[in-house]
Enzyme design. Structure first.
Site, PDB file in Angstrom:
ATOM      1  N   GLU A   9       0.892  -1.322  -0.027  1.00 47.92           N
ATOM      2  CA  GLU A   9       0.015   0.000  -0.076  1.00 47.92           C
ATOM      3  C   GLU A   9       0.858   1.217  -0.169  1.00 47.92           C
ATOM      4  OE1 GLU A   9      -3.894   1.524   2.432  1.00 47.92           O
ATOM      5  OE2 GLU A   9      -3.565  -0.573   2.188  1.00 47.92           O
ATOM      6  N   ASP A 105      -2.762  -3.499   3.250  1.00 47.25           N
ATOM      7  CA  ASP A 105      -3.337  -3.589   4.530  1.00 47.25           C
ATOM      8  C   ASP A 105      -4.268  -4.624   4.821  1.00 47.25           C
ATOM      9  OD1 ASP A 105      -1.743  -1.623   5.939  1.00 47.25           O
ATOM     10  OD2 ASP A 105      -3.036  -0.161   6.231  1.00 47.25           O
ATOM     11  N   TYR A 308      -1.416  -4.484  14.343  1.00 46.81           N
ATOM     12  CA  TYR A 308      -2.300  -4.043  13.310  1.00 46.81           C
ATOM     13  C   TYR A 308      -3.357  -3.206  13.933  1.00 46.81           C
ATOM     14  CZ  TYR A 308      -5.342  -3.130   9.177  1.00 46.81           C
ATOM     15  OH  TYR A 308      -6.150  -2.559   8.227  1.00 46.81           O
TER      16      TYR A 308
END
Length: 689
Positions: A9, A105, A308
């Site tokens: 990303e 992600d 995360y």
């Protein structure tokens, strides 16, 4: 030798993967090694087309063309990043590329980033998915060793597509309808409008509130106080009522009807999900939701210190249990409790935290196995990291154990309840409470009546903070942990909400928008149902086509309601100032560069307040403002009124002489040099002796 194309990303993530995978050859748009070619997006490289990209006649904002419901919306490249998109397309078409790995992600939006790219470049080779919850070297290596078929995440992509189309249909049509009907920029959407309504609802409660005086009666015994139990705690509205009741109470002694002691054990709170972390960071440090997300994203990506961040779970999957000892070891230098818990065998005293059923895409926010380099953390990063570590260490801490004693005292038919808490074991909860003497009471004992009347005022509801607003959004399923911060920022950016310290308030424009927009869109229930539908799509429990059909029907209904509405609109941004070119009224607008005036008819615009330059006044040496005049721009000092002509570009580029440079430096140094204080002068003289 064939290679796989890895799509990340951000460039920073690509750089990290390249280090771990030994992909050392770097170019402007990718890294290359023996097994992988790693490239990156810059967030989204593509977006859904706008109406004018689909049909030319939709370029004009007209009420007659609404609702706009195309059969196919389609994608278009973002203009600033077309070079990177072309580079990825070129890489994908190389003969030695045998397949792709999505390494964006691990969430709904991340899935959309990569799938949009693969769809645009018409990628027809096998695709795999990297799904990891931290960016440590070990997590990356394990993730690449256990890649998953991208097909497993088709439902997640379908959910992302459905969300994008729903926001496009509702947001774009309602915004165009309101803007064209009322001739002002009015932004509405399926999530931001009910969120705005929450802020206004609290304001209405505060505005309607009228403080009421009421009285309470307290009984004092052995240094402890208890309040008289009433059906309505605020029912004594006059001093006379309170005095009369005290007189009645004093006619007889009180009696202890019951004394009970119970042991209570309280476990530490579970680790954070993103929303709770944002709430706590806002309440404790005044950090906005967006700022907290940015900080924890940095801790995840740059420092690799936390898992995360965009998670909606407070639980851990059972496979994480084996990693907890390493995570605890990584905290030894950061917090001394970690060493203590390791000495006890790193035993988790909250087994309920392991629950595979309550872990969705990602487990709770916890530290990684990689020690944080504290010296490289900013102050705000350190604050957020401490919050996450504190919750994690709570998993290994003993419960907070207390003994709660309750004594019930009656004066006739009136009851007072005494309560006393003694700490038996502090456990996870650090406490500075001083030990209290236990109740020395027995059932049937007589209590003298020592009463006190207290005058009190009812308190108004508190204004919403970002933390309390996030709690409401979560309760009604408005947005996701990943999008809520951005929704709040959009409300502020579009001038519907303002920040007053840590409190949120609606602007006159925001208040009026809520009167103009459809009632069904203001209510959180409908939007909550839509969010639940998107979750159902992500889990394969609902067809995206059925959801989009619901959205299209709702869009038609919403636009019809706006077209037929009789509600009047007043533009609060309109000023009494006139345009010097066409004599039409000017509107006030907020921009990144400050407030400006724009004409309601032509293209005229100017600053509301002069722009402050770095140019210094020759008289008082303050920074001068740039003022637009009939003969062009000039400098004016707002302190002493001195004006000075602005040099043109040629003159500005001319170098000053060495002599002039030295003179100016000497002048500046003299001006900046602080006068010697009397204390400093006395110290200097003392040192000279």
């Amino acid at each position: 030798m064939t290679k796989k194309l890895v799509i990340t990303e951000k460039p920073s993530v690509a750089k990290d993967l390249a280090k771990v995978l030994g992909t050392t050859q770097k170019t402007k748009t990718y890294y290359e090694g023996n097994q992988y070619v790693i490239t990156w997006a810059y967030g989204h490289l593509l977006s859904l087309k706008l109406p004018e990209d689909i049909k030319k006649e939709w370029q004009q904002w007209q009420l007659e063309t609404l609702p706009i419901i195309p059969k196919q919306i389609g994608l278009k490249p973002l203009p600033k990043t077309t070079g990177q998109l072309k580079a990825i397309s070129h890489l994908a078409n190389r003969k030695d590329i045998s397949g792709a790995i999505i390494a964006t992600d691990a969430g709904r939006e991340g899935e959309a980033v990569a799938r949009y790219i693969l769809e645009w470049i018409k990628f027809d080779k096998p695709v795999e998915r990297l799904w990891i919850s931290s960016q440590t070297n070990k997590a990356i290596q394990d993730g690449f060793a256990h890649l998953k078929p991208a097909k497993q995440f088709d439902n997640l992509y379908a959910s992302a597509l459905a969300r994008g189309k729903a926001d496009w249909l509702i947001g774009l049509n309602v915004t165009r309808a309101l803007t064209t009907k009322y001739e002002d920029s009015l932004s509405a959407g399926r999530v931001q409008t009910p969120t705005l309504a929450f802020v206004r609802e609290t304001e209405d409660q505060i505005n309607r509130f009228k403080p009421q005086t009421y009285y309470t009666i307290q009984l004092n015994y052995q240094g402890q106080n208890a309040t008289l139990q009433l059906a309505n705690p605020q029912q004594l509205t006059s001093r006379e009522q309170a005095d009369q009741l005290v007189t009645e109470l004093m006619q007889q002694p009180g009696q202890v009807m019951a004394v009970q002691t119970k042991k209570q054990s309280q476990s530490a709170p579970l680790p954070y999900d993103l929303t709770e972390l944002q709430q706590v960071a806002n309440a404790k440090y005044g950090l906005s939701a967006k700022k907290t997300l940015s900080l924890v994203q940095s801790l995840y990506e740059m420092h690799k210190a936390v898992s995360y961040p965009r998670t909606d779970s407070k639980y851990l999957s059972t496979d994480i249990k084996a990693t907890l000892k390493d995570r605890l070891s990584a905290l030894v230098k950061f917090d001394p409790r970690a060493k203590h818990y390791l000495g006890q065998g790193a035993k988790v005293l909250q087994p309920a935290v392991f629950n595979d059923q309550k872990v969705t895409d990602h487990y709770a926010l916890i530290p990684t196995e990689e020690p944080a380099r504290v010296a490289k953390l900013s102050n705000d990063e350190l604050k957020v990291y401490r919050l996450i570590v504190e919750r994690f260490l709570g998993l290994f801490a003993a419960p907070h154990v207390t003994a709660v004693t309750k004594a019930t005292v009656q004066f006739g038919k009136h009851t007072f309840n005494f309560k006393q808490t003694q700490i038996i074991e502090a456990g996870w909860k650090a406490t500075e409470e001083t030990p209290t003497k236990p109740f020395d009471w027995s059932k049937g004992a007589t209590i003298p009546g020592q009463f006190k009347i207290k005058e009190q005022l009812t308190s108004a509801p508190k204004p919403l903070t970002e933390g309390t607003l996030l709690g409401k959004m979560e309760k009604y399923s408005l947005g996701t942990p990943a999008t809520r911060a951005e929704i709040i920022e959009k409300l502020v950016k579009t001038e519907l909400v303002t920040r007053n310290g840590n409190h949120l308030a609606t602007t006159p424009k925001g208040q009026q928008l809520l009167k103009l927009v459809n009632k069904s869109l203001v209510s959180p229930e409908l939007t909550g149902q839509w969010e639940q539908s998107l979750e159902a799509i992500a889990h394969g429990q609902k067809k995206p086509e059925a959801f989009i059909q619901e959205i299209e029907t709702a869009t038609k209904q919403l636009v019809t309601e706006i077209k037929t509405s009789q509600t009047e609109y007043h533009d609060f941004a309109l000023t009494n100032k006139k345009c010097p070119e066409c004599d039409h009224p000017l509107k006030e607008r907020n921009t990144r560069d400050g407030k400006i005036y724009v004409c309601t008819n032509c293209h005229y615009r100017r600053r509301k307040d002069p722009k402050i330059s770095n140019h210094r006044c020759p008289q008082c040496h303050k920074k001068m403002a740039i003022v637009e005049g009939k003969n062009g721009a000039f400098f004016r000092c707002l302190t002493c009124g001195t004006t000075e002509k602005m040099m043109d570009k040629k003159d500005r580029k001319k170098k000053i002489s060495k002599h002039e440079e030295q003179r100016l430096l000497k002048q500046v140094n003299q001006e900046d040099e602080p006068a010697e204080s009397p204390l400093a002068a006395a110290l200097r003289k003392a040192m000279e002796k």
